[in-house]
Write a protein that holds these residues in place. Structure first.
Motif, PDB file in Angstrom:
ATOM      1  N   VAL A 167       0.828  -1.248  -0.127  1.00 40.74           N
ATOM      2  CA  VAL A 167      -0.044  -0.089   0.069  1.00 40.74           C
ATOM      3  C   VAL A 167       0.845   1.218   0.042  1.00 40.74           C
ATOM      4  CG1 VAL A 167      -1.479   1.346   1.363  1.00 40.74           C
ATOM      5  CG2 VAL A 167      -1.948  -0.789   0.884  1.00 40.74           C
ATOM      6  N   LEU A 168       1.822   1.433   0.855  1.00 41.31           N
ATOM      7  CA  LEU A 168       2.704   2.364   0.865  1.00 41.31           C
ATOM      8  C   LEU A 168       3.537   2.591  -0.519  1.00 41.31           C
ATOM      9  CD1 LEU A 168       4.551   1.915   4.364  1.00 41.31           C
ATOM     10  CD2 LEU A 168       2.776   4.020   3.760  1.00 41.31           C
ATOM     11  N   ASN A 193       4.985   7.627   9.968  1.00 41.61           N
ATOM     12  CA  ASN A 193       5.753   8.402  10.948  1.00 41.61           C
ATOM     13  C   ASN A 193       5.733   7.748  12.167  1.00 41.61           C
ATOM     14  OD1 ASN A 193       7.749  10.570   9.771  1.00 41.61           O
ATOM     15  ND2 ASN A 193       5.815  10.762   8.543  1.00 41.61           N
ATOM     16  N   ILE A 194       4.427   7.623  12.597  1.00 43.05           N
ATOM     17  CA  ILE A 194       4.122   6.996  14.043  1.00 43.05           C
ATOM     18  C   ILE A 194       4.991   5.923  14.295  1.00 43.05           C
ATOM     19  CG2 ILE A 194       2.368   6.028  15.539  1.00 43.05           C
ATOM     20  CD1 ILE A 194       0.502   8.007  14.282  1.00 43.05           C
ATOM     21  N   HIS A 195       5.105   5.000  13.241  1.00 42.61           N
ATOM     22  CA  HIS A 195       5.917   3.595  13.248  1.00 42.61           C
ATOM     23  C   HIS A 195       7.364   3.849  13.022  1.00 42.61           C
ATOM     24  CE1 HIS A 195       2.489   0.963  14.143  1.00 42.61           C
ATOM     25  NE2 HIS A 195       1.940   1.905  13.269  1.00 42.61           N
ATOM     26  N   ASN A 196       7.877   5.289  13.099  1.00 44.39           N
ATOM     27  CA  ASN A 196       9.392   5.691  12.849  1.00 44.39           C
ATOM     28  C   ASN A 196       9.825   4.950  11.436  1.00 44.39           C
ATOM     29  OD1 ASN A 196       9.596   6.644  15.418  1.00 44.39           O
ATOM     30  ND2 ASN A 196       9.548   4.463  16.037  1.00 44.39           N
ATOM     31  N   ALA A 197       8.929   5.166  10.523  1.00 48.98           N
ATOM     32  CA  ALA A 197       9.356   4.480   9.096  1.00 48.98           C
ATOM     33  C   ALA A 197       9.926   3.308   9.157  1.00 48.98           C
ATOM     34  CB  ALA A 197      10.141   5.558   8.642  1.00 48.98           C
ATOM     35  N   GLU A 198       9.482   2.296   9.998  1.00 48.60           N
ATOM     36  CA  GLU A 198      10.176   0.766   9.997  1.00 48.60           C
ATOM     37  C   GLU A 198       9.731   0.206   8.835  1.00 48.60           C
ATOM     38  OE1 GLU A 198       8.061  -1.856  12.601  1.00 48.60           O
ATOM     39  OE2 GLU A 198       7.872   0.106  13.875  1.00 48.60           O
ATOM     40  N   HIS A 199       8.473   0.343   8.427  1.00 47.69           N
ATOM     41  CA  HIS A 199       8.140  -0.497   7.205  1.00 47.69           C
ATOM     42  C   HIS A 199       8.623  -0.142   5.814  1.00 47.69           C
ATOM     43  CE1 HIS A 199       4.872  -0.714  10.525  1.00 47.69           C
ATOM     44  NE2 HIS A 199       4.939  -1.960  10.054  1.00 47.69           N
ATOM     45  N   ILE A 200       8.711   1.321   5.606  1.00 48.92           N
ATOM     46  CA  ILE A 200       9.565   2.016   4.454  1.00 48.92           C
ATOM     47  C   ILE A 200      10.725   1.252   4.357  1.00 48.92           C
ATOM     48  CG2 ILE A 200      10.459   4.008   3.804  1.00 48.92           C
ATOM     49  CD1 ILE A 200       7.728   5.439   4.000  1.00 48.92           C
ATOM     50  N   GLY A 201      11.470   1.200   5.551  1.00 51.35           N
ATOM     51  CA  GLY A 201      12.800   0.610   5.608  1.00 51.35           C
ATOM     52  C   GLY A 201      13.080  -0.596   5.196  1.00 51.35           C
ATOM     53  N   ARG A 202      12.134  -1.635   5.002  1.00 53.00           N
ATOM     54  CA  ARG A 202      11.992  -2.709   4.570  1.00 53.00           C
ATOM     55  C   ARG A 202      11.652  -2.893   3.136  1.00 53.00           C
ATOM     56  NH1 ARG A 202       8.880  -4.361  10.067  1.00 53.00           N
ATOM     57  NH2 ARG A 202      10.578  -4.273  11.575  1.00 53.00           N
ATOM     58  N   SER A 203      11.102  -1.955   2.418  1.00 50.83           N
ATOM     59  CA  SER A 203      10.615  -2.027   1.135  1.00 50.83           C
ATOM     60  C   SER A 203      11.817  -1.467   0.017  1.00 50.83           C
ATOM     61  CB  SER A 203       9.504  -0.941   0.941  1.00 50.83           C
ATOM     62  OG  SER A 203       9.507  -0.805  -0.543  1.00 50.83           O
ATOM     63  N   GLU A 204      12.369  -2.522  -0.755  1.00 54.61           N
ATOM     64  CA  GLU A 204      13.230  -2.190  -1.870  1.00 54.61           C
ATOM     65  C   GLU A 204      12.709  -0.983  -2.638  1.00 54.61           C
ATOM     66  OE1 GLU A 204      14.663  -5.364  -3.852  1.00 54.61           O
ATOM     67  OE2 GLU A 204      15.344  -6.631  -1.833  1.00 54.61           O
ATOM     68  N   LEU A 227      10.582   1.447  -2.273  1.00 54.63           N
ATOM     69  CA  LEU A 227      10.560   2.984  -1.555  1.00 54.63           C
ATOM     70  C   LEU A 227      12.101   3.479  -1.179  1.00 54.63           C
ATOM     71  CD1 LEU A 227       7.726   2.142   0.903  1.00 54.63           C
ATOM     72  CD2 LEU A 227       7.631   3.731  -1.237  1.00 54.63           C
ATOM     73  N   SER A 228      12.974   2.340  -1.042  1.00 53.04           N
ATOM     74  CA  SER A 228      14.303   2.884  -0.864  1.00 53.04           C
ATOM     75  C   SER A 228      15.132   3.641  -2.239  1.00 53.04           C
ATOM     76  CB  SER A 228      15.115   1.855  -0.389  1.00 53.04           C
ATOM     77  OG  SER A 228      15.218   0.743  -1.471  1.00 53.04           O
ATOM     78  N   LYS A 229      14.224   3.138  -3.411  1.00 53.25           N
ATOM     79  CA  LYS A 229      14.916   3.672  -4.557  1.00 53.25           C
ATOM     80  C   LYS A 229      14.042   4.978  -4.974  1.00 53.25           C
ATOM     81  CE  LYS A 229      16.209  -0.928  -6.022  1.00 53.25           C
ATOM     82  NZ  LYS A 229      15.713  -2.059  -6.808  1.00 53.25           N
ATOM     83  N   LEU A 230      13.184   5.583  -4.145  1.00 52.04           N
ATOM     84  CA  LEU A 230      12.301   6.592  -4.882  1.00 52.04           C
ATOM     85  C   LEU A 230      13.201   7.878  -4.392  1.00 52.04           C
ATOM     86  CD1 LEU A 230       8.708   5.413  -4.110  1.00 52.04           C
ATOM     87  CD2 LEU A 230       9.842   5.559  -6.116  1.00 52.04           C
ATOM     88  N   ALA A 231      14.223   7.916  -3.770  1.00 47.91           N
ATOM     89  CA  ALA A 231      14.577   9.213  -3.406  1.00 47.91           C
ATOM     90  C   ALA A 231      15.178   9.907  -4.779  1.00 47.91           C
ATOM     91  CB  ALA A 231      15.687   9.195  -2.472  1.00 47.91           C
ATOM     92  N   ASN A 232      15.899   9.417  -5.507  1.00 52.08           N
ATOM     93  CA  ASN A 232      16.264  10.114  -6.800  1.00 52.08           C
ATOM     94  C   ASN A 232      15.166  10.633  -7.655  1.00 52.08           C
ATOM     95  OD1 ASN A 232      18.848  10.038  -6.058  1.00 52.08           O
ATOM     96  ND2 ASN A 232      19.533   8.248  -7.401  1.00 52.08           N
ATOM     97  N   PRO A 233      14.154   9.660  -7.916  1.00 47.87           N
ATOM     98  CA  PRO A 233      12.904  10.210  -8.720  1.00 47.87           C
ATOM     99  C   PRO A 233      12.118  11.386  -8.158  1.00 47.87           C
ATOM    100  CG  PRO A 233      12.754   7.910  -8.693  1.00 47.87           C
ATOM    101  CD  PRO A 233      13.884   8.120  -7.768  1.00 47.87           C
ATOM    102  N   ALA A 234      12.259  11.560  -6.638  1.00 54.16           N
ATOM    103  CA  ALA A 234      11.602  12.533  -5.915  1.00 54.16           C
ATOM    104  C   ALA A 234      12.397  13.798  -6.302  1.00 54.16           C
ATOM    105  CB  ALA A 234      11.596  12.215  -4.594  1.00 54.16           C
TER     106      ALA A 234
END
Length: 212
Positions: A65-66, A116-127, A129-136
């Motif tokens: 979903v994220l 953010n309430i969960h300290n981004a722990e789920h985003i950190g487990r997604s390959e 989402l970790s690659k979206l910094a450059n497209p952003a």
């Protein structure tokens, strides 16, 4: 005529998309802890067992979903054709795109707040989402580079600074709509003020970027 395997793939894609639609609303409304997989399955044309087949677990579904939520705004940014515009107009259009997207996708804002309430722990487990910094930052980086080259923009601001400014304005307006209205009696999503706020965001960015 489509083959049987092609039809199965399309059915699987439709089922997966339907699950993600329902799950996005459920997680946005109930949070990660409060959302129930049984409830999500009941609201779709599938079963809890099939849901786990597609996503592995409740956490796997939440991460999917994220990923879809973040990928949506990144795809819109990449589609924006601003390279032919002067840098001032280009940065305004990028800001307006974010403004429009966040306003029309309140569930995205809720999901970001929950993560953010969960300290981004789920985003950190997604390959993904970790690659979206450059497209952003890609489109914004090109705009700022052109603006610095022709002397329009100051040279001590990077793309992440500007991305943060745009996000801060757009997220606050949607995420704090109800508390802001309760305290100040002003609805930040009032259609009558929409163009005022949309222009305000662009003006703030341009004034900052052109201040030498």
């Amino acid at each position: 005529m489509p083959t049987e395997s092609a039809e199965r793939r399309r059915d699987a894609e439709r089922t997966r998309a339907e699950i993600l639609d329902v799950a996005s609303r459920e997680f946005a409304d109930q949070g990660y802890a409060g959302a129930r997989v049984n409830e999500i399955a009941a609201k779709t044309r599938t079963t809890k067992r099939m849901l786990y087949y597609y996503f592995g677990s409740k956490e796997g579904l939440y991460i999917a979903v994220l990923e879809r939520a973040y990928s949506g705004i990144r795809a819109r940014e990449q589609e924006l054709d601003v390279d032919h515009l002067d840098p001032v107009e280009a940065v305004r259009q990028l800001a307006e795109l974010t403004f429009d997207h966040h306003e029309s996708h309140p569930d995205f804002i809720r999901l970001v707040s929950i993560e953010n309430i969960h300290n981004a722990e789920h985003i950190g487990r997604s390959e993904v989402l970790s690659k979206l910094a450059n497209p952003a930052l890609d489109v914004l980086t090109r705009i700022l580079r052109r603006g610095r080259a022709d002397g329009t923009f100051r040279d001590d601001v990077d793309a992440l600074d500007v991305h943060m400014m745009i996000s801060a304005f757009c997220v606050f307006r949607t995420a704090n709509r109800y508390t802001f209205n309760a305290i100040f009696e002003r609805d930040m999503l009032d259609p009558g003020r929409r163009e005022h706020y949309r222009k305000m965001l662009g003006d703030l960015l341009v004034e900052y970027l052109t201040a030498h």
